[in-house]
Design a protein around this motif. Sequence first.
Motif, PDB file in Angstrom:
ATOM      1  N   PRO A  25       7.653  -8.581 -19.304  1.00  0.00           N
ATOM      2  CA  PRO A  25       8.387  -7.793 -18.411  1.00  0.00           C
ATOM      3  C   PRO A  25       9.976  -7.969 -19.134  1.00  0.00           C
ATOM      4  CG  PRO A  25       8.271  -9.742 -17.122  1.00  0.00           C
ATOM      5  CD  PRO A  25       7.385  -9.872 -18.469  1.00  0.00           C
ATOM      6  N   GLU A  26      10.480  -6.990 -19.366  1.00  0.00           N
ATOM      7  CA  GLU A  26      12.117  -7.030 -19.953  1.00  0.00           C
ATOM      8  C   GLU A  26      12.159  -7.825 -21.090  1.00  0.00           C
ATOM      9  OE1 GLU A  26      14.419  -7.728 -16.379  1.00  0.00           O
ATOM     10  OE2 GLU A  26      13.906  -6.032 -15.317  1.00  0.00           O
ATOM     11  N   ARG A  27      11.473  -7.720 -22.156  1.00  0.00           N
ATOM     12  CA  ARG A  27      11.658  -8.804 -23.278  1.00  0.00           C
ATOM     13  C   ARG A  27      12.485  -8.147 -24.352  1.00  0.00           C
ATOM     14  NH1 ARG A  27       6.539  -9.919 -26.440  1.00  0.00           N
ATOM     15  NH2 ARG A  27       7.955 -11.407 -27.482  1.00  0.00           N
ATOM     16  N   VAL A  28      12.735  -6.749 -24.272  1.00  0.00           N
ATOM     17  CA  VAL A  28      13.477  -6.138 -25.099  1.00  0.00           C
ATOM     18  C   VAL A  28      14.950  -6.225 -24.670  1.00  0.00           C
ATOM     19  CG1 VAL A  28      14.110  -3.965 -26.398  1.00  0.00           C
ATOM     20  CG2 VAL A  28      11.656  -4.512 -25.869  1.00  0.00           C
ATOM     21  N   LYS A  29      15.626  -6.981 -25.341  1.00  0.00           N
ATOM     22  CA  LYS A  29      17.041  -7.113 -24.947  1.00  0.00           C
ATOM     23  C   LYS A  29      17.998  -6.266 -25.571  1.00  0.00           C
ATOM     24  CE  LYS A  29      15.624 -10.414 -22.211  1.00  0.00           C
ATOM     25  NZ  LYS A  29      15.670 -10.061 -20.772  1.00  0.00           N
ATOM     26  N   LEU A  56      17.399   8.299 -25.172  1.00  0.00           N
ATOM     27  CA  LEU A  56      17.936   6.966 -25.555  1.00  0.00           C
ATOM     28  C   LEU A  56      19.023   6.714 -24.398  1.00  0.00           C
ATOM     29  CD1 LEU A  56      18.691   7.637 -29.469  1.00  0.00           C
ATOM     30  CD2 LEU A  56      17.177   5.806 -28.213  1.00  0.00           C
ATOM     31  N   LYS A  57      19.716   7.725 -23.816  1.00  0.00           N
ATOM     32  CA  LYS A  57      20.702   7.450 -22.916  1.00  0.00           C
ATOM     33  C   LYS A  57      20.063   7.232 -21.644  1.00  0.00           C
ATOM     34  CE  LYS A  57      24.726   9.017 -22.523  1.00  0.00           C
ATOM     35  NZ  LYS A  57      26.053   8.462 -22.453  1.00  0.00           N
ATOM     36  N   GLU A  58      19.135   7.780 -21.419  1.00  0.00           N
ATOM     37  CA  GLU A  58      18.364   7.394 -19.956  1.00  0.00           C
ATOM     38  C   GLU A  58      17.675   6.095 -19.905  1.00  0.00           C
ATOM     39  OE1 GLU A  58      15.928  10.806 -19.382  1.00  0.00           O
ATOM     40  OE2 GLU A  58      17.777  12.311 -19.340  1.00  0.00           O
ATOM     41  N   HIS A  59      17.119   5.839 -21.140  1.00  0.00           N
ATOM     42  CA  HIS A  59      16.465   4.424 -21.086  1.00  0.00           C
ATOM     43  C   HIS A  59      17.443   3.356 -21.159  1.00  0.00           C
ATOM     44  CE1 HIS A  59      13.372   2.074 -22.373  1.00  0.00           C
ATOM     45  NE2 HIS A  59      13.944   1.171 -22.848  1.00  0.00           N
ATOM     46  N   SER A  60      18.592   3.618 -21.830  1.00  0.00           N
ATOM     47  CA  SER A  60      19.765   2.297 -21.836  1.00  0.00           C
ATOM     48  C   SER A  60      20.048   2.253 -20.568  1.00  0.00           C
ATOM     49  CB  SER A  60      20.548   2.702 -22.846  1.00  0.00           C
ATOM     50  OG  SER A  60      21.740   1.715 -22.834  1.00  0.00           O
ATOM     51  N   GLU A  61      20.367   3.179 -19.879  1.00  0.00           N
ATOM     52  CA  GLU A  61      20.882   3.181 -18.456  1.00  0.00           C
ATOM     53  C   GLU A  61      19.952   2.747 -17.366  1.00  0.00           C
ATOM     54  OE1 GLU A  61      22.587   6.764 -17.391  1.00  0.00           O
ATOM     55  OE2 GLU A  61      24.039   6.865 -19.026  1.00  0.00           O
ATOM     56  N   TYR A 102      17.128   0.687 -17.905  1.00  0.00           N
ATOM     57  CA  TYR A 102      16.688  -0.508 -17.994  1.00  0.00           C
ATOM     58  C   TYR A 102      17.871  -1.632 -18.526  1.00  0.00           C
ATOM     59  CZ  TYR A 102      12.053   1.442 -17.749  1.00  0.00           C
ATOM     60  OH  TYR A 102      10.794   2.240 -17.498  1.00  0.00           O
ATOM     61  N   ASN A 103      19.046  -1.033 -18.608  1.00  0.00           N
ATOM     62  CA  ASN A 103      20.319  -1.900 -18.683  1.00  0.00           C
ATOM     63  C   ASN A 103      20.056  -2.482 -20.420  1.00  0.00           C
ATOM     64  OD1 ASN A 103      22.816  -3.175 -18.602  1.00  0.00           O
ATOM     65  ND2 ASN A 103      21.891  -4.814 -17.783  1.00  0.00           N
ATOM     66  N   VAL A 104      19.392  -1.619 -21.182  1.00  0.00           N
ATOM     67  CA  VAL A 104      19.472  -2.241 -22.584  1.00  0.00           C
ATOM     68  C   VAL A 104      20.358  -1.800 -23.556  1.00  0.00           C
ATOM     69  CG1 VAL A 104      17.659  -2.361 -24.532  1.00  0.00           C
ATOM     70  CG2 VAL A 104      16.924  -2.387 -22.256  1.00  0.00           C
ATOM     71  N   PRO A 105      20.979  -2.304 -24.097  1.00  0.00           N
ATOM     72  CA  PRO A 105      22.186  -1.707 -25.285  1.00  0.00           C
ATOM     73  C   PRO A 105      21.424  -1.235 -26.430  1.00  0.00           C
ATOM     74  CG  PRO A 105      21.992  -4.071 -25.290  1.00  0.00           C
ATOM     75  CD  PRO A 105      21.372  -3.959 -24.141  1.00  0.00           C
ATOM     76  N   ASP A 109      21.888  -8.309 -40.974  1.00  0.00           N
ATOM     77  CA  ASP A 109      23.122  -8.643 -40.481  1.00  0.00           C
ATOM     78  C   ASP A 109      23.499  -7.852 -39.207  1.00  0.00           C
ATOM     79  OD1 ASP A 109      23.633 -10.032 -42.757  1.00  0.00           O
ATOM     80  OD2 ASP A 109      24.359  -8.583 -43.870  1.00  0.00           O
ATOM     81  N   VAL A 110      23.182  -6.805 -38.941  1.00  0.00           N
ATOM     82  CA  VAL A 110      23.361  -6.044 -37.486  1.00  0.00           C
ATOM     83  C   VAL A 110      22.424  -6.690 -36.562  1.00  0.00           C
ATOM     84  CG1 VAL A 110      22.755  -4.012 -36.309  1.00  0.00           C
ATOM     85  CG2 VAL A 110      23.459  -3.606 -38.587  1.00  0.00           C
ATOM     86  N   VAL A 111      21.254  -7.313 -36.782  1.00  0.00           N
ATOM     87  CA  VAL A 111      20.496  -8.029 -35.716  1.00  0.00           C
ATOM     88  C   VAL A 111      21.131  -9.493 -35.641  1.00  0.00           C
ATOM     89  CG1 VAL A 111      18.460  -9.365 -35.329  1.00  0.00           C
ATOM     90  CG2 VAL A 111      18.436  -6.884 -36.255  1.00  0.00           C
ATOM     91  N   LYS A 112      21.735  -9.985 -36.432  1.00  0.00           N
ATOM     92  CA  LYS A 112      22.494 -11.171 -36.289  1.00  0.00           C
ATOM     93  C   LYS A 112      23.656 -11.093 -35.434  1.00  0.00           C
ATOM     94  CE  LYS A 112      21.083 -13.330 -40.824  1.00  0.00           C
ATOM     95  NZ  LYS A 112      21.334 -14.030 -41.941  1.00  0.00           N
ATOM     96  N   ASP A 113      24.442  -9.923 -35.793  1.00  0.00           N
ATOM     97  CA  ASP A 113      25.657  -9.647 -35.257  1.00  0.00           C
ATOM     98  C   ASP A 113      25.401  -9.312 -33.726  1.00  0.00           C
ATOM     99  OD1 ASP A 113      28.716  -9.159 -35.230  1.00  0.00           O
ATOM    100  OD2 ASP A 113      28.016  -6.926 -34.644  1.00  0.00           O
ATOM    101  N   ILE A 114      24.428  -8.813 -33.382  1.00  0.00           N
ATOM    102  CA  ILE A 114      23.915  -8.526 -31.940  1.00  0.00           C
ATOM    103  C   ILE A 114      23.717  -9.422 -31.295  1.00  0.00           C
ATOM    104  CG2 ILE A 114      22.084  -7.349 -30.589  1.00  0.00           C
ATOM    105  CD1 ILE A 114      22.139  -5.227 -32.613  1.00  0.00           C
TER     106      ILE A 114
END
Length: 283
Positions: free
Chosen positions: A105-109, A132-137, A139-142, A278-283
């Motif tokens: 459950p909710e592993r994708v951060k 993408l917009k609907e999923h992000s809102e 499940y609160n996933v950036p 580098d993007v993943v590290k920054d996130i």
Amino acid sequence: MKLVRESIFSSAIRSFCISFFSVIGIIVAIVLVVFALGANYTPKKQSSFGMDIIEPNSGGKKAVVSHSKPVVLRIDITGMIGRNDLNGEKIRTILNTSTQGPLSPERVKAIVLYMNTPGGYATPTENIYWALKEHSERYNVPIYTFVDGQCTSGGMFIACATKKVYATRMSTIGSVGVVQPFFNVSEAFDKIGIQTVTLTAGKGKDAMNPFRPFDEESEQAVQKLIDAQYKNFVEVVTEARPKLTEDKLVEVYGAGFFIADEAKSFGYIDAITTSFDDVVKDI
């Protein structure tokens, strides 16, 4: 010396037996080789729907992680939008899968779009954007975008559904506009003596028919649709990218595309980086 003559029938039987057992021997040898190679082969675990599960702190190494660790989900937006299953339905399937099975459950951060696209068709582009917009809102996933090559036209539209846009230094970004080319062969047909007949029912059904001269009414009708799509595009971009005001986007930058440094100064993207890791590290 005694010569023994072999009958044609006996010779044929003997030749058949030699050929048959030779083929059997070859097949057995191939099977043994394949079996030997297979014994040392361990299949790699792959996630479904083109998703890569990455440990946030592993430097981008693709390794199988425990079911308790948080993960970053990568989704590829590459190629022409609307072709090769790059559409809203496919993206929704990936997003839905990211909330089920081993990822729940909710592993994708966080989600990162790996983008290299020149754009594509309007409808699948907008469908991906809203998925993408609907999923992000919900499940609160950036969601973030990493551009590695191109993020133009429909790619820019989709990137506006994300929180932050990264790009490699030589990537090109922009082309906020709508185009719908038409061709007309009526004059060429007249010159070589070819006649065409198009049967229709309903006023304007054969608008922009390439086999007859275009008329102003048809052009205005199509232009009205293109203008509506462009207006929607501009609204999406200016809402997501505050630095890109409507006046600047429409009157100054237009449908131009820009190298990453310039795109960043104008406000199309947020940061310049060198790699997905580098993007993943920054996130």
